[in-house]
Design an enzyme around this catalytic site. Structure first.
Site, PDB file in Angstrom:
ATOM      1  N   GLU A   1       0.465  -7.416  -8.434  1.00 55.53           N
ATOM      2  CA  GLU A   1      -0.870  -7.864  -8.018  1.00 55.53           C
ATOM      3  C   GLU A   1      -1.931  -7.055  -8.760  1.00 55.53           C
ATOM      4  O   GLU A   1      -2.090  -5.858  -8.507  1.00 55.53           O
ATOM      5  CB  GLU A   1      -1.061  -7.702  -6.508  1.00 55.53           C
TER       6      GLU A   1
ATOM      7  N   ARG B   1     -11.032  -6.005  -9.713  1.00 56.38           N
ATOM      8  CA  ARG B   1     -12.047  -5.008  -9.397  1.00 56.38           C
ATOM      9  C   ARG B   1     -12.586  -4.308 -10.634  1.00 56.38           C
ATOM     10  O   ARG B   1     -13.465  -3.448 -10.521  1.00 56.38           O
ATOM     11  CB  ARG B   1     -11.479  -3.952  -8.438  1.00 56.38           C
TER      12      ARG B   1
ATOM     13  N   LYS C   1      -1.478 -12.244   4.264  1.00 57.79           N
ATOM     14  CA  LYS C   1      -1.592 -10.802   4.054  1.00 57.79           C
ATOM     15  C   LYS C   1      -2.219 -10.198   5.317  1.00 57.79           C
ATOM     16  O   LYS C   1      -3.166 -10.762   5.867  1.00 57.79           O
ATOM     17  CB  LYS C   1      -2.485 -10.555   2.840  1.00 57.79           C
TER      18      LYS C   1
END
Length: 217
Positions: free
Chosen positions: A49, A53, A136
């Site tokens: 993943e 950012r 999640k």
């Protein structure tokens, strides 16, 4: 043709079943992406993943998408534009800290399976009402940790989770033994400092240790 929530969830279960840990990766330099992915895959963690950012994130996804054996996804999806950019870069799945109808619409339209973030039973019920039975759990530790997630299994036994946020090698086993946990997400396997210093052997070693964590009772 848009992906259905049912198919997206089936895909999510398959991806989460590949290893007990999904590394949550913040890539500052796209040049690190390929050796990082190769180290993680060699260590037994094929699902990667990459969080959106940093400015390097999409280029990192592109580079990782070419690594044999890797299954790269995009994290921190917030807007439909993020979904489209991630899919174009080669992401095979998406991860979000929370969910909105707009984000789910975009993921379904782009055929990008989503691990949508939930923090409460109500949010999990909303996902289930939409047709998703995989989510999640975020931020996991701040929302009560494994004890809280264990309590979700009573009223929502059909929903499975990937807890992320504060997960460490020490508490990961507490999550992984739960019947409603498929895998965990954690950043300890590949820190930005290790990437900056090119400590690929250490990352591979940590990945191998993480890949040996046991699931289920």
């Amino acid at each position: 043709m848009p992906i259905t929530p049912r198919d997206a969830s089936a895909n999510g279960r398959e991806i989460c079943g590949l290893a007990p840990v999904i590394p949550v990766i913040v890539v500052e330099d796209a040049a690190h992406a390929r050796p990082l992915a190769e180290a993680l895959v060699a260590g037994g963690l094929p699902v990667l993943e990459v969080t959106l950012r940093t400015p390097a994130a999409l280029d990192a996804i592109r580079a990782m998408a070419d690594v044999p054996g890797g299954v790269v996804g995009a994290g921190t999806l917030l807007r439909p534009e993020d979904v489209r950019a991630a899919k174009e870069a080669g992401a095979l799945f998406g991860v979000s800290p929370g969910v909105t109808d707009e984000l789910l619409d975009a993921c379904e339209a782009e055929e990008l399976p989503l691990l949508g973030g939930v923090a409460t039973v109500t949010e999990a019920m909303r996902m289930l009402a939409r047709g998703y039975d995989v989510a999640k759990f975020f931020p996991a530790e701040a929302n009560g940790g494994a004890a809280a997630l264990k309590s979700f299994a009573g009223p929502l036994p059909q929903v499975a989770f990937c807890p992320t946020g504060g997960v460490t090698p020490q508490n990961a086993p507490d999550y992984l033994k739960l019947p409603n946990v498929l895998c965990v997400g954690g950043s300890w396997v590949a820190s930005p400092a290790m990437m900056r210093e090119g400590r690929w052997d250490e990352i591979e070693r940590l990945a191998r240790e993480a890949s040996q964590l046991k699931r289920g009772k």
